[in-house]
Design a protein around this motif. Structure first.
Motif, short mmCIF file in Angstrom:
data_model
loop_
_atom_site.label_atom_id
_atom_site.label_comp_id
_atom_site.label_asym_id
_atom_site.label_seq_id
_atom_site.Cartn_x
_atom_site.Cartn_y
_atom_site.Cartn_z
N GLN A 148 0.99 -1.44 0.07
CA GLN A 148 0.04 -0.05 0.03
C GLN A 148 0.83 1.20 -0.13
OE1 GLN A 148 -3.25 0.64 -0.55
NE2 GLN A 148 -3.56 -1.67 -0.58
N SER A 149 2.04 1.10 0.23
CA SER A 149 3.01 2.09 0.13
C SER A 149 3.15 2.77 -1.24
CB SER A 149 4.23 1.95 0.79
OG SER A 149 5.05 1.12 -0.28
N ASN A 150 2.77 2.05 -2.15
CA ASN A 150 2.90 2.38 -3.66
C ASN A 150 2.03 3.47 -4.09
OD1 ASN A 150 5.01 1.53 -5.41
ND2 ASN A 150 4.16 -0.39 -5.42
N PRO A 151 0.70 3.25 -3.79
CA PRO A 151 -0.16 4.25 -4.30
C PRO A 151 -0.20 5.51 -3.33
CG PRO A 151 -1.57 2.38 -3.05
CD PRO A 151 -0.25 2.01 -3.32
N LEU A 152 0.19 5.45 -2.23
CA LEU A 152 0.62 6.65 -1.35
C LEU A 152 1.99 7.29 -2.01
CD1 LEU A 152 -0.13 8.03 1.13
CD2 LEU A 152 1.50 6.61 2.39
N LEU A 153 2.85 7.00 -2.28
CA LEU A 153 3.98 7.51 -3.11
C LEU A 153 3.83 8.05 -4.23
CD1 LEU A 153 6.95 4.85 -1.90
CD2 LEU A 153 6.68 7.28 -1.17
N GLU A 154 2.94 7.11 -5.20
CA GLU A 154 2.30 7.72 -6.43
C GLU A 154 1.79 9.09 -6.36
OE1 GLU A 154 0.73 4.56 -8.67
OE2 GLU A 154 2.32 3.19 -8.63
N GLU A 249 -13.84 10.34 -13.11
CA GLU A 249 -14.18 8.96 -12.24
C GLU A 249 -12.79 8.02 -11.95
OE1 GLU A 249 -16.83 6.72 -10.59
OE2 GLU A 249 -17.28 8.31 -12.01
N ASP A 250 -11.81 8.09 -12.55
CA ASP A 250 -10.61 7.50 -12.35
C ASP A 250 -9.88 8.29 -10.91
OD1 ASP A 250 -10.81 5.68 -14.40
OD2 ASP A 250 -9.48 6.92 -15.70
N LEU A 251 -9.93 9.46 -10.90
CA LEU A 251 -9.53 10.43 -9.98
C LEU A 251 -10.14 10.17 -8.70
CD1 LEU A 251 -8.90 13.67 -11.84
CD2 LEU A 251 -7.07 12.21 -11.05
N ARG A 252 -11.39 9.77 -8.59
CA ARG A 252 -12.46 9.66 -7.53
C ARG A 252 -11.97 8.29 -6.98
NH1 ARG A 252 -16.61 11.82 -10.83
NH2 ARG A 252 -17.06 13.78 -10.24
N HIS A 253 -11.83 7.25 -7.90
CA HIS A 253 -11.31 5.84 -7.57
C HIS A 253 -9.98 6.00 -6.98
CE1 HIS A 253 -10.55 1.53 -7.68
NE2 HIS A 253 -9.50 1.95 -8.39
N ASP A 254 -9.03 6.61 -7.33
CA ASP A 254 -7.63 6.81 -6.78
C ASP A 254 -7.62 7.53 -5.58
OD1 ASP A 254 -6.51 5.46 -8.93
OD2 ASP A 254 -6.40 7.23 -10.28
N PHE A 255 -8.71 8.59 -5.24
CA PHE A 255 -8.39 9.27 -4.05
C PHE A 255 -9.15 8.33 -3.01
CE2 PHE A 255 -10.89 12.16 -1.18
CZ PHE A 255 -9.85 12.77 -0.48
N GLU A 256 -9.99 7.27 -3.29
CA GLU A 256 -10.51 6.30 -2.29
C GLU A 256 -9.31 5.34 -1.89
OE1 GLU A 256 -14.06 4.56 -3.57
OE2 GLU A 256 -15.02 6.01 -3.96
N ARG A 257 -8.63 5.12 -3.09
CA ARG A 257 -7.26 4.11 -3.01
C ARG A 257 -6.28 4.68 -1.84
NH1 ARG A 257 -3.32 1.61 -7.37
NH2 ARG A 257 -3.17 3.78 -7.61
N LEU A 258 -6.16 6.15 -2.39
CA LEU A 258 -5.13 6.70 -1.33
C LEU A 258 -5.63 6.92 0.18
CD1 LEU A 258 -2.87 8.71 -1.05
CD2 LEU A 258 -4.04 10.53 -1.70
N GLN A 259 -6.90 7.16 0.13
CA GLN A 259 -7.43 7.16 1.71
C GLN A 259 -7.20 5.68 2.34
OE1 GLN A 259 -11.22 8.73 0.39
NE2 GLN A 259 -10.95 10.29 2.02
N GLN A 260 -7.62 4.70 1.61
CA GLN A 260 -7.35 3.30 1.94
C GLN A 260 -5.67 3.22 2.43
OE1 GLN A 260 -8.84 0.98 -1.12
NE2 GLN A 260 -11.02 1.59 -0.59
N ALA A 261 -4.90 3.46 1.67
CA ALA A 261 -3.45 3.35 1.86
C ALA A 261 -3.04 4.10 3.04
CB ALA A 261 -2.98 3.80 0.55
#
Length: 265
Positions: A148-154, A249-261
Motif C-alpha cells: 500500500q506504500s505504492n499508491p501513497l508514493l505515487e 471517475e478515475d481520480l475519484r477511485h484513486d482518491f479512495e485508494r489513497l485514503q485506504q493506503a
C-alpha cells in the motif's frame, strides 16, 4: 543443451505458440536490427517479455495482460528460468530463491525511459514476492503495508506527462527485509530526485502531482466545505498550460485508494 531441449519440449507439450526467439543470446546474428525485429515480432503476438541471458527485457503493451494471476504464480514458483516462457515472475522467483539458498542480499535494477513500464514492473515484483514468501496474518499485515506504500508514493510523486499518464517524477529504492525462514519482516523505502519544479511550472498538456486532483475531484461535499476547496481550475498551480480534466471517475477511485493506503500505512 539439456535445459534448452527441455525448454523446447515444455513449450511443445503445452501447445503454446512460440514467437521469435525468447532468449536473444540464441539469435543467429546479434545486431541492433535483429534485436529490435525480434522484440517487435514478439510484441505483436503479445509476448512482452524476452531474455538476454539473465537480463529481462519488458516492452510496455499499454493494456492489461492476462498472465499475472494465481496460475502464473504457481507456474513460476520454484521453477528453473528456462522451464517456462520469459516472465517477470521468473526474475522475481530467481531472486528470492537465490536469497534463500545463498543467504546473500539480492538486488534488481529496473531501468528504462519514461513510459517504459518501470513503475508497473516494480509492482509485479513486489506482488509476486509477497505471495510466495509465506507467513500468517501478522506477516500479511506487514506485506499489505509494503504494497500500500505504492499508491501513497505515487499520489505525491507521480504526475501526468505527455508520454505517460502515471509518470514517476522521482526515484525510489525499496529494501525488503526477511527473517531466516524467508518470511517478510519489514521494508524501507528511500525516495530521491523529486521533480520539485513541477509544482510551479510544467510543459504544455502536463499536470501537477496526482494528489491535488485526487482531493479536488474526489472529495465529498462535506469535505469540500470543511476544507474550503475550490475547483481545480481555480488554482494557478493547477490550471496552467491548457488545463482540462477528462478522467474524473478515475481520480475519484484513486482518491479512495489513497485514503485506504493512508489508513493501512
Amino acid at each position: 543443451m539439456g535445459s534448452r531441449g527441455h525448454y523446447r519440449y515444455h513449450w511443445q507439450s503445452h501447445n503454446v505458440k512460440q514467437s521469435g526467439v525468447d532468449d536473444m543470446v540464441l539469435l543467429s546474428k546479434i545486431s541492433e536490427d535483429a534485436i529490435v525485429e525480434n522484440l517487435k515480432k514478439r510484441y505483436m503476438d503479445d509476448f512482452i517479455f524476452t531474455y538476454i541471458g539473465p537480463v529481462l527485457i519488458s516492452v510496455n503493451p499499454f493494456k492489461q495482460m492476462p498472465y499475472f494471476g494465481d496460475k502464473e504464480v504457481e507456474m513460476y514458483q520454484g521453477a528453473a528460468q528456462y522451464e517456462n516462457p520469459p516472465h517477470i515472475y521468473a526474475l522475481a522467483d530467481n531472486m528470492y530463491r537465490n536469497m534463500m539458498i545463498d543467504r546473500e542480499n539480492q538486488c534488481v535494477i529496473i531501468s528504462g525511459e519514461s513510459g517504459a513500464g518501470k513503475t508497473v514492473a516494480a509492482k509485479y515484483i513486489m506482488g509476486y514476492i509477497s505471495r510466495v514468501s509465506g507467513g500468517g496474518p501478522r506477516v500479511q499485515h506487514v506485506k499489505d503495508i509494503i504494497l500500500q506504500s505504492n499508491p501513497l508514493l505515487e499520489a505525491f510523486g507521480n504526475a501526468k506527462t505527455i508520454r505517460n499518464n502515471n509518470s514517476s517524477r522521482f526515484g525510489k529504492f525499496i529494501q525488503v527485509n526477511y527473517l531466516e525462514n524467508g518470511v517478510v519482516r519489514g521494508a524501507v523505502v528511500e525516495k530521491y530526485l523529486l521533480e520539485k519544479s513541477r509544482l510551479v511550472s510544467r510543459e504544455k498538456n502536463e499536470r501537477n502531482y496526482h494528489v491535488f486532483y485526487y482531493l479536488l475531484v474526489g472529495a465529498s461535499e462535506e469535505e469540500r466545505k470543511e476544507f474550503k476547496l475550490l475547483q481545480p481550475e481555480d488554482y494557478l498551480y493547477l490550471k496552467q498550460q491548457n488545463f482540462m480534466i477528462e478522467d474524473e471517475e478515475d481520480l475519484r477511485h484513486d482518491f479512495e485508494r489513497l485514503q485506504q493506503a493512508m489508513e493501512m500505512v
